[in-house]
Design an enzyme around this catalytic site. Structure first.
Site, PDB file in Angstrom:
ATOM      1  CG  HIS A  11      -0.907  15.976 -10.073  1.00 28.28           C
ATOM      2  ND1 HIS A  11      -1.644  16.564 -11.052  1.00 28.28           N
ATOM      3  CD2 HIS A  11      -1.716  15.062  -9.501  1.00 28.28           C
ATOM      4  CE1 HIS A  11      -2.855  16.024 -11.080  1.00 28.28           C
ATOM      5  NE2 HIS A  11      -2.916  15.122 -10.146  1.00 28.28           N
TER       6      HIS A  11
ATOM      7  CD  GLU B  78     -19.518  -9.364   2.188  1.00 27.53           C
ATOM      8  OE1 GLU B  78     -18.722  -8.429   2.349  1.00 27.53           O
ATOM      9  OE2 GLU B  78     -19.895  -9.726   1.055  1.00 27.53           O
TER      10      GLU B  78
ATOM     11  CB  CYS C 229     -10.610 -10.571   1.444  1.00 29.99           C
ATOM     12  SG  CYS C 229     -12.406 -10.667   1.397  1.00 29.99           S
TER      13      CYS C 229
HETATM   14  C1  PEP Z   1     -15.611  -6.555   3.014  1.00 29.13           C
HETATM   15  O1  PEP Z   1     -16.806  -6.264   3.120  1.00 29.13           O
HETATM   16  O2  PEP Z   1     -14.852  -6.735   3.981  1.00 29.13           O
HETATM   17  C2  PEP Z   1     -15.009  -6.717   1.680  1.00 29.13           C
HETATM   18  C3  PEP Z   1     -13.792  -7.162   1.520  1.00 29.13           C
HETATM   19  O3  PEP Z   1     -15.765  -6.346   0.617  1.00 29.13           O
HETATM   20  P1  PEP Z   1     -15.994  -4.833   0.133  1.00 29.13           P
HETATM   21  O4  PEP Z   1     -15.130  -3.949   0.963  1.00 29.13           O
HETATM   22  O5  PEP Z   1     -15.658  -4.832  -1.312  1.00 29.13           O
HETATM   23  O6  PEP Z   1     -17.459  -4.669   0.401  1.00 29.13           O
HETATM   24 MG    MG Z   2     -18.142  -6.479   1.439  1.00 26.52          MG
END
Ligand code: PEP
Ligand code: MG
Length: 660
Positions: A301, A542, A613
């Site tokens: 830690h 995705e 993302c």
């Molecule tokens: C992804 O699939 O790229 C995403 C951002 O969602 P998660 O990682 O939460 O599935």
């Molecule tokens: Mg995802």
């Protein structure tokens, strides 16, 4: 009743995941046991649980007896099957990257070996400064036998001392200045101080006729040596935590104060044989330039706190640390693990130069914090943050996030043992919107199933959960779960720039069905006289199906956000959690890059925003390619934001230089 499962919690039931697991177990009345191999322990003791040494991918059985046994088993199994359980605040605890360490290792390699010591590289960076020794006196056994009539009073004295320590820890936790990452560590220590294994063990020794100080030393050293002999460096480091808690209880029994760190002078190097995480978390960390310890390792830690605060640290130096006690000045390299006592002029000037260089690099990156990267045509490239809780807002804003590109709502659902109410959700999304306004906040609707089950929704046993009932598929089947979230989002949209995106979309029908539900929710809210506002609706890209129907989807929604984590696993047919096929989980594979490009093209033709993302959005080596494909938003972990902004700008400069 009992149920078995394979543990998916990343790295197993370590300190924080174990603490959270115990908290969840304690919220049920039933007696609950965790069984591994032939050993079973109470699921309500984090020390016992950690000593069971539950690792990722091990089979474990949860056994419960009592009125709420079914709910308990469902919730606890859900927790064990969730890779992120209990680890959401752990990012500060990552070890330095290997390549960084290699580069840094060369840094001091050629320096004179005079006064040179070596320990474990625990927190990157270099430091040089005056020594501040922290060597508290050892607490000795009193070895005071008790007469039978003294025992009850001694037990009471011990219980009072334990309460004093718990109260001090509570007071630390209540301090507003304590960083979130340190708060988690103090909470884990408090949990040890609360644990029956330690307190019950010490009380039993006193009841056997031994004084309280000796009893605490006996109980803590037994547990500490159990941790020390486990086959896991992380759990070995917990021995130090147990000793630190035991020490605090002994000091309270003796009415003594520990050596305190309040007097540390600006720029000092803290040198200790052993320092408790609690002591360090309470210390004036801004004044400490470096930490050197005889005990500890990269996962202790103390190392986690040092890394979270950007303090270079070398731990595990062993007995030679005692030689540093009398040194005036000390230099340390947290990347190579080297320490120089009373460094000569050559070593000193080398370290000074390295410090200046490192500060310049860090400073240079902070210059990008408030930058708004723009393309030559004036289009803004939004560099946003991926977050999963309100606690992460400050870190995202401090890094310069231009809004939130992915708010994972799963955490809100995982944190509670029941589904969160519409009001709680509305409050959470509103706080988020207010914190970032006028920047957009993209909230992703519930994406559970696959690797992310939650308590409150019974999931069927599926052969292939990643190809099963997850994300939008589950939500559309369960309007009782989905509609409160949509209503909460409509209500929160009044308070800022809320956008909503749907996960795991594979066709236009799912978007249309969601719109019908949103319209229903809006009508209900209007009839109830509640304030609400409409939001932009987008989808995550995705699944391969979504890529192939992207032109049709683009006509239905306001934006796309490419989730490369899932997109890669589905394009490559390689489970993202299976290490055996980890090599195939490669976003740079031409098939995945082609899918990203197709998505970007479909979005551009329809004139909608295309962002990303997934983890790939923060990769400096890929950002130029994504920008060239036409992506205008990249959302990533806050720690990657400044580097990404620099990378986008550098890319534009290069493009201009070559006349593009
Ligand atoms: C992804 O699939 O790229 C995403 C951002 O969602 P998660 O990682 O939460 O599935
Ligand atoms: Mg995802």
């Amino acid at each position: 009743m009992e149920r078995s499962t394979i543990v998916r919690v990343h790295d197993g039931l370590h300190a924080r995941p174990a603490t959270r697991f115990v908290k969840l177990a304690k919220s049920f009345e039933s007696d609950i046991e965790l069984v591994k191999d032939d050993k079973s322990v109470s699921a309500k003791s984090s020390v016992k649980l950690m000593l069971l040494g539950v690792k990722e991918n091990e089979e474990i059985t949860v056994r419960a007896t009592g009125a709420d046994a079914i709910e308990a088993i469902e919730a606890l199994i859900g927790y064990l099957e969730n890779p992120r359980a209990g680890t959401e605040e752990e990012s500060a605890g990552q070890t330095p990257r290997t390549d960084d360490r290699k580069i840094a290792g060369k840094r001091t390699g050629e320096l004179a070996s005079h006064g040179k010591l070596r320990g474990v590289a625990a927190s990157e960076g270099v430091a040089i400064g005056p020594v501040y020794g922290f060597f508290p006196a050892e607490i000795k056994h009193e070895n005071r036998p008790l007469a039978a009539n003294e025992i009850a009073d001694e037990v009471l004295r011990l219980k009072q001392a334990i309460t004093t320590v718990q109260r001090r820890m509570d007071a630390s936790l209540a301090e507003t200045g304590l960083a979130d990452s340190d708060r988690g560590i103090v909470a884990a220590l408090k949990d040890i101080a609360n644990d029956d294994e330690l307190t019950g063990g010490a009380i039993a020794i006193v009841e056997g006729g031994v004084d309280a100080v000796s009893a605490v030393i006996g109980a803590t050293s037994k547990i500490a040596s159990d941790f020390a002999t486990m086959d896991d460096p992380y759990l070995n480091a917990r021995a130090d935590d147990v000793n630190a808690v035991g020490r605090q209880i002994c000091l309270a029994l003796l009415g003594q104060e520990d050596v305190n760190l309040d007097a540390v002078a600006e720029g000092s190097i803290l040198v200790a044989d052993d320092i408790g995480a609690w002591d360090l978390a309470r210390a004036p960390l801004k004044r400490i330039a470096g930490v050197i310890c005889g005990h500890g390792g990269a996962t202790s830690h103390v190392a986690i706190i040092a890394r979270a605060h950007g303090i270079p640290a070398v731990l595990g130096l062993g007995r030679p640390v005692l030689d540093l006690k009398n040194a005036k000045t000390v230099a340390l390299d947290g990347d190579s693990g080297e320490v120089f006592a009373n460094p000569d002029a050559v070593v000193s000037s080398h370290f000074q130069a390295e410090i200046v260089k490192a500060e310049a690099e860090k400073r240079a990156l902070t210059a990008y914090k408030d930058i708004t990267p723009k393309r030559a045509d004036g289009t803004v490239i939004e560099i946003a943050a991926n977050i999963g809780s309100l606690e992460e807002i400050d870190a995202a804003k401090d890094a310069g996030a231009m809004g939130v590109g992915l708010f994972r709502t799963e955490l809100l659902f995982m944190r509670h043992i029941h589904l969160p109410s519409e009001d709680l959700q509305a409050e959470t999304y509103s706080s988020l919107a207010k914190a970032f306004a006028p920047f957009p906040v993209i909230v992703r609707t519930l994406d559970i199933g696959g690797d992310k089950p939650i308590a409150g929704v019974e999931f069927p046993d599926e052969e292939n959960p990643f190809l099963g009932w997850r994300g939008i598929r589950m939500c559309l089947d369960r309007p009782d779960v989905f509609k409160p979230q949509l209503r909460a989002l409509l209500r929160a949209a009044v308070h800022g720039n809320i956008k909503v995106m749907l996960p795991m979309i594979s066709g236009v029908g799912e978007v249309q069905a969601t719109r019908i539900l949103i319209d229903e929710c809006a009508k209900e809210l209007a009839a109830e006289g509640r304030a609400f506002a409409h939001f932009d609706l987008g989808v995550m890209i995705e699944t391969p199906a979504a890529v192939l129907v992207a032109p049709a989807l683009a006509r239905e929604v306001a934006f796309f956000s490419i989730g490369t984590n899932d997109l890669t696993q589905y394009i490559m047919a390689a489970d993202r959690l299976n290490p055996v096929v980890a090599k195939l989980n490669d976003v740079t594979h031409p098939a995945v890059m082609a899918a990203i490009e197709l998505t970007a093209k479909a979005g551009a033709e329809a004139g909608i925003m295309v962002g990303m993302c997934g983890e790939a959005a923060g990769r400096p080596d890929l950002i130029p390619a994504f920008i060239a494909m036409g992506l205008t938003e990249l959302s990533m972990s806050p720690s990657s934001i400044q580097r990404a902004k620099k990378c986008v700008l550098d890319g534009f400069k290069t493009a201009q230089e070559v006349g593009l």
